[in-house]
Write a protein that holds these residues in place. Structure first.
Motif, mmCIF file in Angstrom:
data_model
loop_
_atom_site.group_PDB
_atom_site.id
_atom_site.type_symbol
_atom_site.label_atom_id
_atom_site.label_comp_id
_atom_site.label_asym_id
_atom_site.label_seq_id
_atom_site.Cartn_x
_atom_site.Cartn_y
_atom_site.Cartn_z
ATOM 1 N N ILE A 15 0.689 -1.555 -0.280
ATOM 2 C CA ILE A 15 0.024 -0.034 0.244
ATOM 3 C C ILE A 15 0.890 1.258 -0.185
ATOM 4 O O ILE A 15 2.075 1.367 0.928
ATOM 5 N N VAL A 16 0.957 1.833 -0.748
ATOM 6 C CA VAL A 16 1.770 3.062 -1.498
ATOM 7 C C VAL A 16 0.693 4.632 -1.720
ATOM 8 O O VAL A 16 -0.296 4.200 -2.419
ATOM 9 N N PRO A 17 1.076 6.041 -0.804
ATOM 10 C CA PRO A 17 0.268 7.275 -1.518
ATOM 11 C C PRO A 17 0.930 6.783 -2.903
ATOM 12 O O PRO A 17 1.660 6.828 -3.530
ATOM 13 N N GLY A 18 -0.059 7.710 -4.127
ATOM 14 C CA GLY A 18 0.975 8.080 -5.153
ATOM 15 C C GLY A 18 -0.374 9.228 -5.730
ATOM 16 O O GLY A 18 -1.587 9.524 -4.975
ATOM 17 N N GLN A 19 0.753 9.617 -7.092
ATOM 18 C CA GLN A 19 -0.886 10.028 -7.890
ATOM 19 C C GLN A 19 -0.882 9.170 -8.798
ATOM 20 O O GLN A 19 -0.163 8.927 -10.183
ATOM 21 N N LEU A 20 -2.143 9.093 -9.552
ATOM 22 C CA LEU A 20 -2.377 7.954 -10.906
ATOM 23 C C LEU A 20 -2.985 9.665 -11.761
ATOM 24 O O LEU A 20 -4.165 10.409 -11.875
ATOM 25 N N THR A 21 -2.295 9.015 -13.508
ATOM 26 C CA THR A 21 -2.532 9.564 -14.339
ATOM 27 C C THR A 21 -3.387 9.268 -15.186
ATOM 28 O O THR A 21 -2.547 8.305 -15.381
ATOM 29 N N LEU A 22 -4.098 9.712 -15.506
ATOM 30 C CA LEU A 22 -5.309 8.929 -15.834
ATOM 31 C C LEU A 22 -5.489 9.649 -17.962
ATOM 32 O O LEU A 22 -5.335 11.037 -17.453
ATOM 33 N N ARG A 23 -5.444 8.953 -18.907
ATOM 34 C CA ARG A 23 -5.271 9.095 -20.586
ATOM 35 C C ARG A 23 -6.067 8.525 -21.077
ATOM 36 O O ARG A 23 -5.957 8.045 -21.230
ATOM 37 N N THR A 24 -6.855 9.187 -22.181
ATOM 38 C CA THR A 24 -8.260 8.277 -22.558
ATOM 39 C C THR A 24 -7.430 8.514 -23.863
ATOM 40 O O THR A 24 -7.512 9.876 -25.085
ATOM 41 N N ILE A 25 -7.303 7.657 -24.964
ATOM 42 C CA ILE A 25 -6.833 7.827 -26.207
ATOM 43 C C ILE A 25 -8.209 6.655 -27.369
ATOM 44 O O ILE A 25 -8.091 6.194 -26.937
ATOM 45 N N PRO A 31 -12.149 4.862 -27.359
ATOM 46 C CA PRO A 31 -11.032 4.556 -27.003
ATOM 47 C C PRO A 31 -11.277 4.297 -25.324
ATOM 48 O O PRO A 31 -11.802 3.324 -25.026
ATOM 49 N N PHE A 32 -9.527 4.567 -25.209
ATOM 50 C CA PHE A 32 -9.392 3.911 -24.136
ATOM 51 C C PHE A 32 -8.454 4.093 -22.844
ATOM 52 O O PHE A 32 -8.113 5.613 -23.948
ATOM 53 N N THR A 33 -7.975 3.394 -21.865
ATOM 54 C CA THR A 33 -7.645 4.387 -21.074
ATOM 55 C C THR A 33 -5.964 4.046 -20.247
ATOM 56 O O THR A 33 -5.731 2.743 -20.036
ATOM 57 N N VAL A 34 -5.377 4.700 -20.539
ATOM 58 C CA VAL A 34 -3.948 3.889 -19.746
ATOM 59 C C VAL A 34 -3.855 5.109 -19.233
ATOM 60 O O VAL A 34 -4.047 6.055 -18.816
ATOM 61 N N GLY A 35 -2.871 5.079 -17.769
ATOM 62 C CA GLY A 35 -2.212 5.307 -16.200
ATOM 63 C C GLY A 35 -1.218 5.604 -16.441
ATOM 64 O O GLY A 35 -0.204 4.440 -16.931
ATOM 65 N N ASP A 110 -0.303 4.547 -28.045
ATOM 66 C CA ASP A 110 -0.022 3.721 -27.143
ATOM 67 C C ASP A 110 -1.180 2.109 -27.849
ATOM 68 O O ASP A 110 -1.659 1.930 -28.585
ATOM 69 N N VAL A 111 -0.745 1.064 -27.060
ATOM 70 C CA VAL A 111 -1.691 0.134 -27.448
ATOM 71 C C VAL A 111 -2.900 -0.394 -26.532
ATOM 72 O O VAL A 111 -2.965 -0.178 -25.166
ATOM 73 N N ASP A 112 -3.737 -0.758 -27.667
ATOM 74 C CA ASP A 112 -5.034 -1.044 -26.292
ATOM 75 C C ASP A 112 -5.070 -2.024 -25.404
ATOM 76 O O ASP A 112 -4.657 -3.290 -26.414
ATOM 77 N N PRO A 113 -5.029 -1.964 -24.464
ATOM 78 C CA PRO A 113 -5.039 -3.350 -23.487
ATOM 79 C C PRO A 113 -6.403 -4.795 -23.925
ATOM 80 O O PRO A 113 -5.580 -5.483 -24.131
ATOM 81 N N PRO A 153 -8.586 15.829 -30.549
ATOM 82 C CA PRO A 153 -7.596 17.084 -30.128
ATOM 83 C C PRO A 153 -8.249 17.356 -28.175
ATOM 84 O O PRO A 153 -8.847 16.830 -27.500
ATOM 85 N N PHE A 154 -7.263 17.367 -27.523
ATOM 86 C CA PHE A 154 -7.376 18.021 -26.350
ATOM 87 C C PHE A 154 -8.499 18.452 -25.826
ATOM 88 O O PHE A 154 -8.576 19.508 -26.380
ATOM 89 N N GLY A 155 -8.901 18.255 -24.534
ATOM 90 C CA GLY A 155 -9.966 18.868 -24.211
ATOM 91 C C GLY A 155 -11.503 18.469 -24.696
ATOM 92 O O GLY A 155 -12.295 19.051 -24.674
ATOM 93 N N VAL A 156 -11.840 17.722 -26.269
ATOM 94 C CA VAL A 156 -12.877 17.665 -26.683
ATOM 95 C C VAL A 156 -12.949 15.795 -26.301
ATOM 96 O O VAL A 156 -12.701 14.933 -26.670
ATOM 97 N N ASP A 157 -13.897 15.853 -25.724
ATOM 98 C CA ASP A 157 -14.477 14.561 -25.229
ATOM 99 C C ASP A 157 -14.619 13.683 -26.309
ATOM 100 O O ASP A 157 -15.067 13.347 -27.556
ATOM 101 N N ALA A 158 -13.826 12.007 -26.026
ATOM 102 C CA ALA A 158 -14.297 10.860 -27.170
ATOM 103 C C ALA A 158 -15.973 10.800 -26.674
ATOM 104 O O ALA A 158 -16.442 10.290 -26.100
ATOM 105 N N PRO A 159 -15.878 10.200 -28.615
ATOM 106 C CA PRO A 159 -17.317 9.255 -28.451
ATOM 107 C C PRO A 159 -17.803 8.004 -27.596
ATOM 108 O O PRO A 159 -16.911 7.293 -27.803
ATOM 109 N N THR A 160 -18.333 7.387 -27.098
ATOM 110 C CA THR A 160 -19.162 6.497 -26.697
ATOM 111 C C THR A 160 -18.242 5.360 -27.454
ATOM 112 O O THR A 160 -18.659 6.088 -29.267
#
Length: 229
Positions: A15-25, A31-35, A110-113, A153-160
């Motif tokens: 168990i560790v403290p930290g910061q998780l940064t997520l990006r949607t590609i 869309p898929f998420t990498v962290g 990045d490769v989609d999981p 583009p950054f700031g535009v939500d990807a479609p479902t």
């Protein structure tokens, strides 16, 4: 063919403290998420299915690391190597938006999981595809034919994901999609251990049904609002 060293599972999770940064590609599967997880013991890539539910941003909290392992996979004409952490749980305290530079710090190739789980590897990126036009904010977003190129583009939500990914929008289709979770109550917690494609379809359908994720409780609630950061 990607190579993965066998994960080394510790006697007990860390168990560790930290910061998780997520990006949607965006990719061929939608869309898929990498962290990226930064902790006192190191910096790790995170691609657990659980993260598919969360919007991109920076999350502070405590993270239960089950195991850490090296991973390599082909990207373009070469290979990428990273150290991944597999999470056994997390407690998130707050969220901040990504800056433009932080968003760009993530590799768009990045490769989609999901492709990793299915054992498929995308083709190399053609040189001419790198010159992609950037639509204006709030304009319709068109996916690149190459699954590794993020044209959102950054700031535009990807479609479902495509509606075809879900069994249907009828009650029978929803019952088949959600299984034991159906009928849905006022709140629902998704099972991230199910097939990743089905999980993405559930997430997309919950949004259509007016549910929103509270990242602190990790539950979807009907007409709920996200907790303030």
């Amino acid at each position: 063919m990607a190579t993965t060293s066998a994960p080394e599972q510790s006697v007990s999770p860390i168990i560790v403290p930290g910061q998780l940064t997520l990006r949607t590609i965006r990719g061929k599967n939608g869309p898929f998420t990498v962290g990226r997880l930064v902790t006192p013991i190191g910096k790790f890539a995170v691609k657990d299915a659980e993260l598919e539910q969360y919007p991109e941003g920076k999350y502070d909290g405590e993270f239960i690391i089950r195991y850490i392992f090296p991973k390599s996979y082909p990207v373009g004409d070469g290979m990428r190597f990273e150290i991944r952490a597999n999470l056994d749980g997390m407690t998130l305290n707050g969220i901040d938006k990504l800056s433009r530079d932080e968003a760009r710090s993530f590799a768009t190739q990045d490769v989609d999981p999901l492709d990793e789980e299915l054992g498929t590897q995308p083709a190399a990126t053609p040189a001419k595809s790198a010159k992609a036009s950037t639509p204006a904010k709030h304009a319709p977003v068109q996916a690149s034919a190459d699954p590794l190129v993020d044209t959102t583009p950054f700031g535009v939500d990807a479609p479902t994901p495509a509606a075809a990914a879900a069994p249907g929008s009828t009650e029978d289709g929803d019952a088949a999609l959600f299984g034991l979770l159906w009928p849905l109550g006022e709140s629902v917690k998704l099972d991230s251990t199910i097939d990743r494609r089905a999980l993405r379809a559930q997430i997309a359908r919950l949004g259509e049904l007016g549910f929103a994720l509270d990242f602190k409780t990790q539950e979807w609630s009907r007409q709920a609002e996200l907790q303030p950061a």
